[in-house]
Design a protein around this motif. Structure first.
Motif, PDB file in Angstrom:
ATOM      1  N   THR A 541       0.801  -1.223   0.000  1.00  9.24           N
ATOM      2  CA  THR A 541       0.000   0.000   0.000  1.00  9.24           C
ATOM      3  C   THR A 541       0.833   1.273   0.000  1.00  9.24           C
ATOM      4  O   THR A 541       0.285   2.360  -0.140  1.00  9.24           O
ATOM      5  CB  THR A 541      -0.904   0.045   1.246  1.00  9.24           C
ATOM      6  OG1 THR A 541      -0.080   0.112   2.427  1.00  9.24           O
ATOM      7  CG2 THR A 541      -1.813  -1.169   1.319  1.00  9.24           C
ATOM      8  N   GLY A 542       2.154   1.151   0.195  1.00  3.42           N
ATOM      9  CA  GLY A 542       2.978   2.334   0.350  1.00  3.42           C
ATOM     10  C   GLY A 542       2.914   2.907   1.748  1.00  3.42           C
ATOM     11  O   GLY A 542       3.400   4.008   2.010  1.00  3.42           O
ATOM     12  N   LEU A 543       2.311   2.172   2.666  1.00  4.36           N
ATOM     13  CA  LEU A 543       2.157   2.624   4.044  1.00  4.36           C
ATOM     14  C   LEU A 543       2.645   1.562   5.031  1.00  4.36           C
ATOM     15  O   LEU A 543       2.280   1.560   6.193  1.00  4.36           O
ATOM     16  CB  LEU A 543       0.682   2.970   4.312  1.00  4.36           C
ATOM     17  CG  LEU A 543       0.283   3.697   5.576  1.00  4.36           C
ATOM     18  CD1 LEU A 543       1.127   4.938   5.805  1.00  4.36           C
ATOM     19  CD2 LEU A 543      -1.181   4.071   5.542  1.00  4.36           C
ATOM     20  N   GLY A 544       3.470   0.641   4.533  1.00  7.70           N
ATOM     21  CA  GLY A 544       4.018  -0.393   5.397  1.00  7.70           C
ATOM     22  C   GLY A 544       3.268  -1.703   5.359  1.00  7.70           C
ATOM     23  O   GLY A 544       3.805  -2.737   5.756  1.00  7.70           O
ATOM     24  N   HIS A 545       2.010  -1.688   4.881  1.00  7.90           N
ATOM     25  CA  HIS A 545       1.257  -2.942   4.793  1.00  7.90           C
ATOM     26  C   HIS A 545       1.844  -3.813   3.689  1.00  7.90           C
ATOM     27  O   HIS A 545       2.156  -3.325   2.601  1.00  7.90           O
ATOM     28  CB  HIS A 545      -0.213  -2.669   4.465  1.00  7.90           C
ATOM     29  CG  HIS A 545      -0.885  -1.693   5.374  1.00  7.90           C
ATOM     30  ND1 HIS A 545      -0.985  -0.356   5.077  1.00  7.90           N
ATOM     31  CD2 HIS A 545      -1.483  -1.858   6.577  1.00  7.90           C
ATOM     32  CE1 HIS A 545      -1.627   0.270   6.052  1.00  7.90           C
ATOM     33  NE2 HIS A 545      -1.930  -0.618   6.980  1.00  7.90           N
ATOM     34  N   PHE A 546       1.962  -5.097   3.987  1.00  3.98           N
ATOM     35  CA  PHE A 546       2.488  -6.063   3.014  1.00  3.98           C
ATOM     36  C   PHE A 546       1.544  -7.258   3.072  1.00  3.98           C
ATOM     37  O   PHE A 546       1.732  -8.178   3.864  1.00  3.98           O
ATOM     38  CB  PHE A 546       3.913  -6.455   3.414  1.00  3.98           C
ATOM     39  CG  PHE A 546       4.871  -6.530   2.260  1.00  3.98           C
ATOM     40  CD1 PHE A 546       5.010  -5.477   1.375  1.00  3.98           C
ATOM     41  CD2 PHE A 546       5.671  -7.651   2.069  1.00  3.98           C
ATOM     42  CE1 PHE A 546       5.915  -5.530   0.323  1.00  3.98           C
ATOM     43  CE2 PHE A 546       6.580  -7.710   1.021  1.00  3.98           C
ATOM     44  CZ  PHE A 546       6.702  -6.649   0.139  1.00  3.98           C
ATOM     45  N   TYR A 547       0.505  -7.214   2.239  1.00  2.00           N
ATOM     46  CA  TYR A 547      -0.523  -8.255   2.308  1.00  2.00           C
ATOM     47  C   TYR A 547      -0.080  -9.495   1.543  1.00  2.00           C
ATOM     48  O   TYR A 547       0.230  -9.434   0.349  1.00  2.00           O
ATOM     49  CB  TYR A 547      -1.853  -7.708   1.800  1.00  2.00           C
ATOM     50  CG  TYR A 547      -2.480  -6.761   2.799  1.00  2.00           C
ATOM     51  CD1 TYR A 547      -2.904  -7.229   4.039  1.00  2.00           C
ATOM     52  CD2 TYR A 547      -2.587  -5.403   2.540  1.00  2.00           C
ATOM     53  CE1 TYR A 547      -3.437  -6.379   4.978  1.00  2.00           C
ATOM     54  CE2 TYR A 547      -3.118  -4.540   3.472  1.00  2.00           C
ATOM     55  CZ  TYR A 547      -3.543  -5.036   4.694  1.00  2.00           C
ATOM     56  OH  TYR A 547      -4.066  -4.189   5.639  1.00  2.00           O
ATOM     57  N   LEU A 548      -0.095 -10.635   2.257  1.00  2.00           N
ATOM     58  CA  LEU A 548       0.502 -11.862   1.737  1.00  2.00           C
ATOM     59  C   LEU A 548      -0.474 -13.032   1.716  1.00  2.00           C
ATOM     60  O   LEU A 548      -0.064 -14.166   1.545  1.00  2.00           O
ATOM     61  CB  LEU A 548       1.730 -12.231   2.589  1.00  2.00           C
ATOM     62  CG  LEU A 548       2.817 -11.143   2.682  1.00  2.00           C
ATOM     63  CD1 LEU A 548       3.866 -11.524   3.718  1.00  2.00           C
ATOM     64  CD2 LEU A 548       3.461 -10.913   1.321  1.00  2.00           C
ATOM     65  N   ASN A 549      -1.774 -12.761   1.881  1.00  2.00           N
ATOM     66  CA  ASN A 549      -2.744 -13.855   1.917  1.00  2.00           C
ATOM     67  C   ASN A 549      -2.814 -14.607   0.588  1.00  2.00           C
ATOM     68  O   ASN A 549      -3.161 -15.792   0.549  1.00  2.00           O
ATOM     69  CB  ASN A 549      -4.129 -13.336   2.299  1.00  2.00           C
ATOM     70  CG  ASN A 549      -4.577 -12.142   1.489  1.00  2.00           C
ATOM     71  OD1 ASN A 549      -3.936 -11.094   1.524  1.00  2.00           O
ATOM     72  ND2 ASN A 549      -5.675 -12.282   0.768  1.00  2.00           N
ATOM     73  N   SER A 550      -2.464 -13.937  -0.515  1.00  2.00           N
ATOM     74  CA  SER A 550      -2.455 -14.600  -1.826  1.00  2.00           C
ATOM     75  C   SER A 550      -1.039 -14.830  -2.336  1.00  2.00           C
ATOM     76  O   SER A 550      -0.843 -15.274  -3.476  1.00  2.00           O
ATOM     77  CB  SER A 550      -3.219 -13.744  -2.851  1.00  2.00           C
ATOM     78  OG  SER A 550      -4.567 -13.583  -2.469  1.00  2.00           O
ATOM     79  N   ALA A 551      -0.050 -14.521  -1.525  1.00  2.00           N
ATOM     80  CA  ALA A 551       1.348 -14.589  -1.969  1.00  2.00           C
ATOM     81  C   ALA A 551       1.926 -15.989  -1.827  1.00  2.00           C
ATOM     82  O   ALA A 551       1.414 -16.827  -1.083  1.00  2.00           O
ATOM     83  CB  ALA A 551       2.191 -13.599  -1.172  1.00  2.00           C
ATOM     84  N   GLY A 552       3.013 -16.211  -2.545  1.00  2.00           N
ATOM     85  CA  GLY A 552       3.714 -17.482  -2.434  1.00  2.00           C
ATOM     86  C   GLY A 552       4.785 -17.594  -3.501  1.00  2.00           C
ATOM     87  O   GLY A 552       5.108 -16.622  -4.194  1.00  2.00           O
ATOM     88  N   PHE A 553       5.315 -18.782  -3.629  1.00  2.00           N
ATOM     89  CA  PHE A 553       6.394 -19.046  -4.590  1.00  2.00           C
ATOM     90  C   PHE A 553       5.827 -19.716  -5.837  1.00  2.00           C
ATOM     91  O   PHE A 553       4.977 -20.599  -5.738  1.00  2.00           O
ATOM     92  CB  PHE A 553       7.453 -19.945  -3.957  1.00  2.00           C
ATOM     93  CG  PHE A 553       8.178 -19.298  -2.799  1.00  2.00           C
ATOM     94  CD1 PHE A 553       9.224 -18.418  -3.023  1.00  2.00           C
ATOM     95  CD2 PHE A 553       7.793 -19.558  -1.489  1.00  2.00           C
ATOM     96  CE1 PHE A 553       9.886 -17.813  -1.958  1.00  2.00           C
ATOM     97  CE2 PHE A 553       8.448 -18.964  -0.414  1.00  2.00           C
ATOM     98  CZ  PHE A 553       9.495 -18.087  -0.653  1.00  2.00           C
ATOM     99  N   THR A 554       6.331 -19.283  -6.980  1.00  2.00           N
ATOM    100  CA  THR A 554       5.928 -19.920  -8.237  1.00  2.00           C
ATOM    101  C   THR A 554       6.870 -21.046  -8.617  1.00  2.00           C
ATOM    102  O   THR A 554       6.553 -21.872  -9.480  1.00  2.00           O
ATOM    103  CB  THR A 554       5.890 -18.880  -9.380  1.00  2.00           C
ATOM    104  OG1 THR A 554       7.194 -18.284  -9.508  1.00  2.00           O
ATOM    105  CG2 THR A 554       4.865 -17.805  -9.092  1.00  2.00           C
ATOM    106  N   SER A 555       8.048 -21.085  -8.006  1.00  2.00           N
ATOM    107  CA  SER A 555       9.006 -22.163  -8.247  1.00  2.00           C
ATOM    108  C   SER A 555       9.965 -22.206  -7.088  1.00  2.00           C
ATOM    109  O   SER A 555      10.052 -21.247  -6.304  1.00  2.00           O
ATOM    110  CB  SER A 555       9.777 -21.930  -9.551  1.00  2.00           C
ATOM    111  OG  SER A 555      10.535 -20.741  -9.476  1.00  2.00           O
TER     112      SER A 555
END
Length: 555
Positions: A541-555
């Motif tokens: 968000t540019g405000l420190g939030h780093f939302y990772l609920n959909s994040a992960g590794f592709t390889s």
């Protein structure tokens, strides 16, 4: 105007929603403005999209940040991050490093949508009455707290009561929020505000929803709770925070098994960690020193354009800067274009000593831009009896701010000022900014800090946090600035329900702030973050939030 049913809206639409739709269909507002304003009125993205499509507007919108490729399940994502500069207190936190950690497990009623728009988070929907003085929020059902029990309206009411004496004091009083039923909360405001949901969103970081029995002053590492996709497992403010997957997350089971935020005050250490493979992503970095990321084929760099800026505060109440001529001299003594070119390498826009960024749709572009005038600055210092002014500038060791301070120091020397820099670790710097937050000295709140320094302000979808906390009240007002004329303009802006109605008070806000100069705002910068090519699904968000609920590794 009576309520009207629109197919696909999911609820009857009131006066404000109808007027917005009519204005868009008549080409009175842009697509971007329609989507943003519709989001804070509680209209769903799907419904807004159907109106856009019906009007034949095929302009493409942005999506979530993150790389391409299918995200696989499992793995630990290591993220280089600024060291938290305050305890993990959701209400009392005041810096991006702490926001990153706390917002990983606690959530807001309103989350980030497209661009500056809002999207449902713990509130599934929200709507105002006809004048924006009462807002109703429908709370998501089936959300579970990490430490047991389900989220209910009682949790939201208790959270807003806690915030009413501080963070939201300008908007509500204790008791303003009431539970209509277990999943509905009604909030009556001190005055009409057509953008109030922004105060219960990611753009007001302290508005995270906490359990009803979460006492003021409680820190997250003492009570590990939340509703988010990851649970806090361990925390050491000097080293790292470790989170584990929340298998019962209301938004679906996250792909990642664990997340580690690895702390450092030194941005070079963070950048080198990504390059060396010791971290997979970095929350925030600057152009200066960031070449190793910007020019690395194994790293994806993204930017968030918005209102992020740096404020050079000057104490207007006592000390060297009580005379407006001294503050104006400082503002005239800096070369903004050089700061933009050298410190940001062009990744931003020049500021004009007010917090209204050009990205805001009601920004007044007709105001004359302040430019450098060394002779005028020298003359003002002489008139004020401050020739040869010697002063210490207090600076956090954060991203590009030390480089910004060094260049400002050099520029101000040319108008006869002798500026000494004191660069401080972020874990203690904020005492130099606001040592206490409960002072009764007008403006009541922030007090005990130094008279001159640079502080960071992250991106916001509306300027309300800047205008209220840094200028109108005392909560974050390190300049101790008091102007009834400015406060009246802010009140008029907040009461305005349309973009057109906001333009006149915003123009006044820009003028007054520029003339009084409690803060020099040299530029608005693009917030940069990065991640390895084999990572996808990160939302920042540019405000420190780093939302990772959909994040992960592709390889």
């Amino acid at each position: 105007m009576s309520e009207v049913n629109f197919e696909g809206a999911g609820r009857p639409l009131g006066k404000l929603e109808q007027e917005l739709i009519s204005s868009y269909m008549a080409k009175g507002v842009s697509r971007r403005s329609f989507l943003v304003r519709g989001s804070y009125l509680g209209l769903s993205a799907a419904f807004l999209g159907s109106i856009v499509a019906a009007c034949g507007d095929d302009e493409e919108g942005g999506g979530d940040s993150g790389g391409a490729g299918e995200v696989k399940e499992g793995g630990t994502l290591r993220v280089a991050s600024q060291r938290p500069g305050s305890p993990l207190d959701p209400v009392g936190m005041d810096n991006l490093g702490t926001y990153t950690v706390v917002s990983t497990c606690l959530e807001y009623l309103c989350g980030p949508g497209e661009g500056a728009a809002l999207a449902p988070m713990l509130a599934e929907e929200w709507s105002p009455n006809d004048d924006g003085s009462v807002w109703t929020f429908k709370i998501r059902k089936g959300v579970k707290w990490h430490d047991g029990g389900e989220l209910t309206a009682a949790d939201v009411v208790a959270t807003l009561d806690r915030l009413s004496v501080g963070n939201l004091a300008a908007y509500i009083v204790e008791g303003a929020a009431t539970a209509v039923d277990d999943s509905t909360v009604q909030v009556t405001l001190n005055a009409p505000d057509g953008q109030f949901p922004y105060q219960l969103s990611v753009y007001n970081p302290q508005s995270l929803i906490t359990p009803a029995d979460f006492a003021t002053g409680t820190v997250l590492n003492d009570r590990k709770t939340g509703t988010g996709p990851f649970k806090l497992e361990s925390y050491d403010s000097a080293i790292k925070a470790v989170f584990v997957r929340n298998d019962e997350y209301w938004g679906g089971k996250p792909k990642l098994e664990k997340v580690e935020f690895i702390f450092s005050d030194d941005i070079d250490t963070q950048i080198n960690g990504v390059i060396a493979g010791e971290a997979d992503a970095i929350v925030l970095f600057a152009v200066v020193g960031g070449d190793a990321l910007l020019n690395n084929g194994d790293v994806t760099v993204e930017s968030v354009k918005g209102a992020s800026h740096r404020q050079l505060w000057m104490n207007t109440r006592e000390g060297n800067f009580t005379d407006v001529r001294v503050r104006q001299a400082v503002a005239l003594g800096i070369d903004r274009q050089q700061l933009l070119d050298v410190v940001l390498q062009g990744r931003g826009v020049i500021g004009n000593d007010h917090p209204i960024a050009p990205t805001y749709e009601y920004f007044d572009a007709s105001q004359a831009q302040r430019t450098r005038d060394i002779e005028k600055a020298k003359s003002l210092l002489a008139e004020a009896g401050k020739e040869g002014l010697a002063v210490t500038m207090f600076v956090p060791d954060l991203v590009e701010i030390p480089q910004l301070a060094e260049l400002m120091q050099s520029q101000l020397k040319e108008i006869g000022m002798d500026v000494t820099l004191n660069v401080i670790s972020t874990d203690t710097f904020y005492d130099s900014w606001c040592k206490v937050y409960d002072s009764t000295n007008e403006p009541a709140g922030c007090d005990g800090g130094e008279e001159f320094g640079i502080v960071d302000y992250g991106n916001r979808g509306t300027p309300d946090v800047y205008l209220v906390k840094a200028y109108s009240t005392g909560e974050w007002n390190s300049a101790h600035y008091v102007s009834e004329e400015f406060r009246a303009a802010v009140a008029a802006y907040q009461a305005a329900l349309t973009v057109e109605e906001r333009k006149a008070p915003i123009a006044e806000i820009q003028r007054i702030a520029n003339e009084d100069v409690p803060y020099v705002i040299p530029y608005f910068y693009d917030s940069l973050f990065a991640y390895k090519k084999n990572v996808a699904g990160i939302r920042a968000t540019g405000l420190g939030h780093f939302y990772l609920n959909s994040a992960g590794f592709t390889s």
